[in-house]
Design an enzyme around this catalytic site. Sequence first.
Site, PDB file in Angstrom:
ATOM      1  N   TYR A  37       7.781   6.301   9.838  1.00  0.00           N
ATOM      2  CA  TYR A  37       6.481   6.697   9.297  1.00  0.00           C
ATOM      3  C   TYR A  37       5.439   6.498  10.405  1.00  0.00           C
ATOM      4  O   TYR A  37       5.475   5.499  11.133  1.00  0.00           O
ATOM      5  CB  TYR A  37       6.188   5.809   8.083  1.00  0.00           C
ATOM      6  CG  TYR A  37       4.847   6.072   7.480  1.00  0.00           C
ATOM      7  CD1 TYR A  37       4.616   7.239   6.758  1.00  0.00           C
ATOM      8  CD2 TYR A  37       3.807   5.173   7.640  1.00  0.00           C
ATOM      9  CE1 TYR A  37       3.376   7.492   6.215  1.00  0.00           C
ATOM     10  CE2 TYR A  37       2.562   5.419   7.088  1.00  0.00           C
ATOM     11  CZ  TYR A  37       2.350   6.584   6.377  1.00  0.00           C
ATOM     12  OH  TYR A  37       1.131   6.833   5.845  1.00  0.00           O
TER      13      TYR A  37
ATOM     14  N   LYS B 252       3.549   5.796  -3.217  1.00  0.00           N
ATOM     15  CA  LYS B 252       4.358   7.024  -3.316  1.00  0.00           C
ATOM     16  C   LYS B 252       5.061   7.098  -4.673  1.00  0.00           C
ATOM     17  O   LYS B 252       4.402   7.101  -5.692  1.00  0.00           O
ATOM     18  CB  LYS B 252       5.334   7.071  -2.135  1.00  0.00           C
ATOM     19  CG  LYS B 252       4.688   6.746  -0.772  1.00  0.00           C
ATOM     20  CD  LYS B 252       3.696   7.797  -0.323  1.00  0.00           C
ATOM     21  CE  LYS B 252       2.806   7.342   0.835  1.00  0.00           C
ATOM     22  NZ  LYS B 252       3.501   6.861   2.016  1.00  0.00           N
TER      23      LYS B 252
ATOM     24  N   ARG C  60      -6.478 -14.224  -4.592  1.00  0.00           N
ATOM     25  CA  ARG C  60      -5.790 -14.066  -3.298  1.00  0.00           C
ATOM     26  C   ARG C  60      -4.699 -15.119  -3.080  1.00  0.00           C
ATOM     27  O   ARG C  60      -3.823 -14.942  -2.236  1.00  0.00           O
ATOM     28  CB  ARG C  60      -6.799 -14.104  -2.138  1.00  0.00           C
ATOM     29  CG  ARG C  60      -6.145 -14.053  -0.766  1.00  0.00           C
ATOM     30  CD  ARG C  60      -7.122 -13.965   0.398  1.00  0.00           C
ATOM     31  NE  ARG C  60      -8.274 -14.824   0.265  1.00  0.00           N
ATOM     32  CZ  ARG C  60      -8.273 -16.142   0.410  1.00  0.00           C
ATOM     33  NH1 ARG C  60      -7.155 -16.787   0.691  1.00  0.00           N
ATOM     34  NH2 ARG C  60      -9.381 -16.841   0.263  1.00  0.00           N
TER      35      ARG C  60
ATOM     36  N   ASP D 217      12.725   0.277   4.699  1.00  0.00           N
ATOM     37  CA  ASP D 217      11.587   0.929   4.056  1.00  0.00           C
ATOM     38  C   ASP D 217      12.176   2.005   3.144  1.00  0.00           C
ATOM     39  O   ASP D 217      12.688   3.024   3.611  1.00  0.00           O
ATOM     40  CB  ASP D 217      10.668   1.537   5.128  1.00  0.00           C
ATOM     41  CG  ASP D 217       9.463   2.265   4.532  1.00  0.00           C
ATOM     42  OD1 ASP D 217       9.544   2.687   3.353  1.00  0.00           O
ATOM     43  OD2 ASP D 217       8.465   2.440   5.250  1.00  0.00           O
TER      44      ASP D 217
HETATM   45  C1  PLP Z   1       3.202   6.096   3.111  1.00  0.00           C
HETATM   46  C2  PLP Z   1       4.269   5.341   3.808  1.00  0.00           C
HETATM   47  C3  PLP Z   1       4.009   4.087   4.368  1.00  0.00           C
HETATM   48  C4  PLP Z   1       2.635   3.468   4.369  1.00  0.00           C
HETATM   49  O1  PLP Z   1       2.204   3.142   3.102  1.00  0.00           O
HETATM   50  P1  PLP Z   1       0.632   3.043   2.665  1.00  0.00           P
HETATM   51  O2  PLP Z   1       0.736   2.681   1.230  1.00  0.00           O
HETATM   52  O3  PLP Z   1       0.017   4.376   2.921  1.00  0.00           O
HETATM   53  O4  PLP Z   1       0.034   1.979   3.508  1.00  0.00           O
HETATM   54  C5  PLP Z   1       5.055   3.423   4.964  1.00  0.00           C
HETATM   55  N1  PLP Z   1       6.305   3.954   5.011  1.00  0.00           N
HETATM   56  C6  PLP Z   1       6.582   5.161   4.484  1.00  0.00           C
HETATM   57  C7  PLP Z   1       7.976   5.693   4.578  1.00  0.00           C
HETATM   58  C8  PLP Z   1       5.590   5.893   3.860  1.00  0.00           C
HETATM   59  O5  PLP Z   1       5.871   7.100   3.347  1.00  0.00           O
END
Ligand code: PLP
Length: 398
Positions: free
Chosen positions: A108, A205, A53, A180
């Site tokens: 999101y 993703k 950690r 993001d």
């Molecule tokens: C899925 C997603 C998140 C969150 O991510 P996790 O890995 O599920 O915590 C944040 N922003 C976008 C655009 C996403 O598609």
Amino acid sequence: MRISTKAMHEGRLFHPEGAHTPPIFQTGTFSFKSLKEAIDVFKGKKIGFAYTRVGRGNPNFLMAEETIAGLESAQDALIFSSGMAAINTTVQNVAAGGGHIVCGRTLYGCSEVLFSKILPRLGLEFSFIDARYPENVMKAVKKNTKAIFLETPTNPTLELADIKAISDIAKERKILVIVDNSFASPYNQRPLELGADIVIHSATKYLNGHGDIISGVVCASKYFLREKDNSLEEWRTNQGPVPSPFDCWLLLRGLLTFGQRMETHNNNALKLARFLEQQSAVKKVIYPGLKSHPQHELAKKQMTGGFGGMISFELNGGRKETRKFLEKLIKNSFIGLAVSLGYAETLIECPAVMTHASIPRNERLQKNITDNLIRLSVGIEDYQDIEESFKEALDSLK
Ligand SMILES: *Cc1c(COP(=O)(O)O)cnc(C)c1O
């Protein structure tokens, strides 16, 4: 190296015994060769691993971080247990003590809840604006504004924000721009090259691409991530949102095929968007790569690798037709009804009753998230099989 090669070869350190594939360092702590070495590591005089950690954490963290930093043209990257952990830690770090953040109006789902409900309880302030127009950003800036937080393209309406124009405005005011970039992926769009300061990913993703982990990453300067007082690494160490070494290993394995996957996502999505546009059962298709997208010119300018694998479309009719279409599609094809995106497999969902169901209907409609809007994460199956699945389900509506 080009981006596909970087995804395969950058950051793959640590090859004990000549292992070609990096091993998994599935360990919580690390032993030192001597007390002197332990003292040097704890004093920060020597870079080394002490506890999974703490600080740099674990060799598997470092490999994933170096690779992803390379993809985003970043000096460095920091891995987290999830995309939300990466977003939460970053936003708290930059706006601690009552700072204000300007962000896009469609985010999101969990980011929206975090910014509108949870972080305000800690004294952070947020203004939600329509980020398609850079002047809106300017108007929302206040004395205590610390950062602008953007998603482009947005989820699920695929609206774009002009990263360069907004970064130029922010620079004059010494405000950080955070993007993001989960939807586009660094294959298609690299915000740091356009002037942004911090890029965040849900590595769950496209980066991982195989749907077998939850993970997040922040790409930025070494100063912000590791060197400054109150660095993000210090926050990660002490707040604790670290991933498992095995998840980092899976992420790195997924990245081997990143370039090939993105190329196929881009090609399949563009073909399918054009196909859907011609179907009589379809009212409207939203895809940045279509000439009919109101911000297609901006998309061509800032999405240099391609337009991504995400398509949204509206069917003619309402809930009834939407339901009939989805039932038919998932019953008769390999396409999965599921939230999440960026997997190798094609996934479909209905935002009004799934990802965005928690937003009151009026508010949802104001954001153009209608009852008959469908969001699609186009996979890398053979294109013909995807098109045929859609054709059959759409024809059943006639
Ligand atoms: C899925 C997603 C998140 C969150 O991510 P996790 O890995 O599920 O915590 C944040 N922003 C976008 C655009 C996403 O598609």
